[in-house]
Design an enzyme around this catalytic site. Structure first.
Site, PDB file in Angstrom:
ATOM      1  N   GLY B 150      53.785  98.048  67.317  1.00  0.00           N
ATOM      2  CA  GLY B 150      54.869  97.333  68.002  1.00  0.00           C
ATOM      3  C   GLY B 150      55.616  98.278  68.933  1.00  0.00           C
ATOM      4  CD  GLU B 393      55.444  97.118  58.583  1.00  0.00           C
ATOM      5  OE1 GLU B 393      55.411  98.161  57.929  1.00  0.00           O
ATOM      6  OE2 GLU B 393      55.141  97.036  59.793  1.00  0.00           O
TER       7      GLU B 393
END
Lengths: 631, 631
Positions: B150, B393
């Site tokens: 990201g 994650e």
């Protein structure tokens, strides 16, 4: 992990009787540039088969692009279906042939802002004008606007459902072919159209709002199979009851619902192919310091994908069964309205298949991790496109109620009207069935067999149905309002409808295994069939424990069987997805071995191919990359 | 159906202790033009709080736009968290303050194409060059490319995880701050970046691929809290074990996972507010020929929405509990790595909350029918944005395993090493616990109480844990490979981890009810708390029946309680969503009473307001629209 059956090409048994037609279409799609770009494929779709062709065509197109499948559905099954089922022979001649030749396109305007599921209470009005021998179509209030209409931004004609008002009295909803746009695309007077903008998915379909302020359509455009208005404005009907007439009209939706069940199945096939191919190539973790293992090796991964593959097969065969019933009705020119069981089956399959599809797509997406989230790998788009399937063409919770109402109607015919006798009869059947089918009576080994599973599903279906009938008889007998009584049983109805459809699916799966001509495929299908039943029963084992049908020892066996069948079927998963014969161009996901110039980074070669850029053995990769070489 | 408590403004108890901070932020967002347009909101987000601010800020931003929430997460919790947790005090001074002032932005480069969950085996390499006193970062093969990063298209620095190679030996993964772009946005030598294109959602976040061909970073940029390399190239570490060192580094992810659980909860709040407001305004069907009823009236609708609202509250309080634990650790300067239970809790909450959120969003979308599918009504976007939460994650199935490994570790400490004693001990505990908690021993009435439900969840958690320990001890004792033994228990681990988190959630919900200062809200919350427990137990009732904990009579009571609690809590649903204090601008769904100029046709006024354009009474609408008026 892929077993030897990879070497044998699957037969066309799973692909089905229309496989040659499908292959011709697949070839044409593969050769056609239009399909390289999404949303441009409508034109070719329209030229193919169209209405008269089978549901198989819809499946093939849905694999390419779901918007194409849905737009075909709107034009063929909905607009075309309205003409076929609600029109006279003249209507069919006048509208059907030119529709096939794409001289114009149609839309289907039933839902309104205020009335989606409750179609009977739509508010659009059609008033007859004797002077011009036309119907005047109006939208009397905001809630009466026609919402979500597919092809609204482009279509020439709409099949509009409106309350037919004769004098000051509504004769209930009737269907009118209303001109919307001329050949140049100009709207006719009295019609306005609003674009509904972006949606979660299916953005290849133009959904819009139709608003009528005195739009006119000739008297002949009332689809008059069940009712007509004479030139002088006199109303005649072959079905005097408002309700019965309305139900006759809704029968037009049967084919569409079956088409949706087919399209949902097509989506499952594509998604499972992507997730399963990836699961055999993608490695992660492994024993000790040894090589990493394909993620298909993990128990959780098998448990997530294999029951979905089994369900995909079960629904494939159940769809085929329902299509055959529909073909048979058409062949014998039987009215759909008279066949309530096919209506219930189509509704139930639509609800079941579309919900299973969403769950399957979500699972496939998650099983592909971050790669599944990337648009290039297709799963995201399938999820977005298919999401609305569970609420359009009949909200699934409402369709499940329709299934149960049909089951109750058939059951009620057997019971007759006397309440005391009804109750006694219910009790007797309860006891008899219980003794006949309880596991305590038949021994435990049959828990694990297909016939044992069929018996269990049938037992549950029958028991829940009788229980529901008993509850409703008692509640209404005790003076409870029927609407309220039904509402308090909704939880019950949803479980019953699902159980009914699962029973039909298992039944058809078992029959399909029996009929399978290849022994090798028969054995493989049999495993998936057992998995389908085992998974269904295991998921609802609480009910069986509550009703003393299974002991905890039985459900423990079920769990063991579920886990071992998942591991076994996994060996044949690549064979099954190959048997779907979905062209590579339709799969178009780099992680499933179909390269994309837009996302070369997402490529994973097909399972079984060599020269993979993927590291199977981390240490080997390290060895081939001398640590010092970059210094 | 909305009850009188609509008239009383909810307190800030549910909104939480940081409500004033949240309100200031909400006000600022409301006044700021940036937030009118999606994806433009990053700039303001970066200027707020940032890292040092609480998880509450993340919640507020996530309600506005999930891409903002996630991009904040990347920069603050991941990049910033790496500096805070893996760096020295000098690193914190050097990188943290300028990051807060937005002098640059960061990214977090841990995942690789070949290694997502299995971070330990990442392939990127960092070699030390004594001559220049720099680390040289290389991507040795395709699988070593940093994927899904990201902020890759914009960020200035990346926290890169790479195998630290000293001599020819890897010291395991270490984290380096690597310069990616200068202030003008030019890439530094040895770095290339590829855009990963469109994703299912979160398209406000620029995910890309980092490929290193000898990128250089100064020696000081190794985050050296646990290990360092001297100018001469000598490696020193305070944690000699590779595994322990690696685990210490992973501890940096704890706060991020908790942040994701908070963001998922924020999403549930928004979605439930939309679906519930609509459900009170949208009418469909009704008794006989009477007025149609709000869809919230239907048992199925209540069953679909109310347990989700209860879960949203449960997770709200569990998040708060975990945040307090984290605050406490920070306050006492305890190392996260030493607190394995907070790591397990954060992992478990992340998995549970993100899965519950997806299920909740899907249900809300379906409950809003076609309106829910329209992008303007927000639910579609929330679904798309939040979908990846369950796999990024830390894939949820892997996180649940981490929870169970922690539970087993704590349990193992009690048992010691002797296998015979272990087995005996397991058996004894089994029996003792069974006698103490079985429903047969304590009577049936407590099934329905909060304490009875807590006992049931604890019983299941304990029993499943001991069973798992016993299975693993036996399998490994019988010579089965540990990897294979664990794999064959994965189904078991997933159920256990979920049960553990549900027990924590119920415990925290009960405690939150107790602490609630307002009696009226306490009573309402108590109902939702009971619903949360009842729904959890009802869903898993099969297990309780299998283990003789509940009788069929008990589970029947549970079902009755579930249905009646859904109907009761429904009366307070609007009060609860109001207590979330989500600003209208964050809800921005016309069906929830927030008008949109883009989709005026989707507007439904807020429940309780008059002058609705919606027809509550079809006949009334007909009466106000004279049938003849349009002729």
């Amino acid at each position: 992990m892929a077993s030897d059956d990879q070497k044998v090409k699957p037969s066309r048994y799973i692909d089905g009787e229309f496989w040659e037609l499908k292959d011709r279409l697949r070839k044409e799609i593969e050769d056609n540039d239009l399909f390289v770009q999404r949303y441009d494929s409508i034109q070719l779709a329209n030229k193919k088969g169209f209405i008269s062709s089978s549901l198989a065509i819809g499946e093939v197109f849905s694999c390419v692009d779901m918007s194409v499948g849905v737009k075909m559905g709107v034009m063929a099954w909905l607009f075309g279906g309205a003409v076929m089922n609600l029109g006279s022979e003249q209507h069919v001649v006048k509208w059907f042939q030119p529709l096939k030749d794409l001289e114009f396109t149609g839309m289907f305007a039933m839902s309104e802002k205020g009335h989606g599921s409750n179609v009977r209470n739509i508010l659009t009005e059609a008033h007859y004008d004797r002077n011009t021998q036309e119907f005047i179509i109006t939208t009397p209030c905001e809630d009466a606007q026609k919402f979500y209409i597919g092809n609204a931004l482009q279509g020439n004609y709409a099949a509009v459902f409106a309350q037919l008002i004769i004098g000051q009295e509504s004769k209930g909803p009737h269907c009118f072919i209303v001109p919307i746009r001329d050949a140049e695309g100009n709207l006719y007077p009295g019609v306005s159209v609003t674009d509904m903008g972006l949606k979660e998915g299916l953005n290849g379909v133009d959904n819009g709002i139709l608003h009528f302020t005195g739009a006119r359509t000739p008297r002949e455009n009332l689809l008059n199979r069940f009712a007509d208005v004479s030139a002088e404005g006199e109303y005649t009907t072959s079905i005097p009851s408002h309700n019965a007439r309305f139900n006759a009209m809704l029968a037009a939706l049967v084919a569409t619902r079956l088409a949706l069940s087919n399209q949902a199945t097509a989506s499952m096939k594509v998604a499972l192919e992507i997730a399963i191919r990836y699961a055999f190539k993608r490695v992660q973790f492994g024993p000790g310091d040894g090589p990493e293992v394909p993620i298909m090796h993990y128990q959780t991964h098998q448990l997530r994908l294999m029951p979905n593959l089994a369900t995909c097969l079960a629904v494939t065969f159940a769809n085929r069964y329902a299509s055959d019933m529909l073909d048979d009705d058409f062949f014998h020119k039987r009215d759909l309205v008279d066949n309530r069981s096919i209506q219930a089956l189509a509704s139930g399959l639509k609800a079941y298949a579309t919900w299973e599809n969403l769950q399957c797509l979500q699972t496939c997406r998650e099983c592909c991790g971050g790669m599944g989230y990337m648009s290039e790998n297709r799963l995201a788009g399938l999820k977005q496109d298919c999401d609305v399937f569970v609420t359009f063409e009949g909200d699934n919770t409402v369709l499940y109620q329709q299934v149960v109402k049909e089951l109750l109607a058939v059951f009620g015919q057997k019971l007759g009207d006397n309440r005391v006798l009804q109750t006694l009869s219910l009790l007797q059947q309860e006891t008899a069935e219980y003794i006949r089918t309880s596991m305590f009576a038949v021994g435990t080994e049959s828990v694990l067999s297909a016939s044992g599973m069929m018996k269990a599903l049938s037992f549950r279906e029958g028991r829940m149905l009788r229980k529901l009938a008993g509850r409703m008889i008692k509640k209404v007998g005790d003076g409870e309002d029927a609407f309220q009584a039904w509402n308090s049983c909704l939880h019950h109805t949803q479980a019953l409808a699902k159980c009914h459809i699962q029973r039909v699916c298992l039944e058809q799966f078992v029959a399909a295994v029996d009929r399978c001509p290849s022994q090798q495929e028969k054995d493989i299908l049999d495993k998936f069939c057992q998995l389908y039943g085992t998974h269904a029963l295991y998921t609802d084992r609480a009910w069986y424990l509550e009703h003393g049908y299974y002991t905890p020892a039985n459900t423990n066996e079920l769990r063991q069987q579920l886990l071992s069948l998942c591991a076994e079927t996994c060996q044949h998963a690549l064979f099954i997805v190959e048997a779907f014969y979905t062209p590579r161009i339709s799969v178009h996901a780099p992680i499933a071995g179909v390269p994309s110039t837009k996302a070369p980074w997402a490529y994973y070669p097909e399972p079984g191919t060599e020269n993979t850029p993927m590291a199977i053995d981390v240490d080997a990769i390290r060895r081939t990359t001398p640590l010092q070489s970059k210094l």
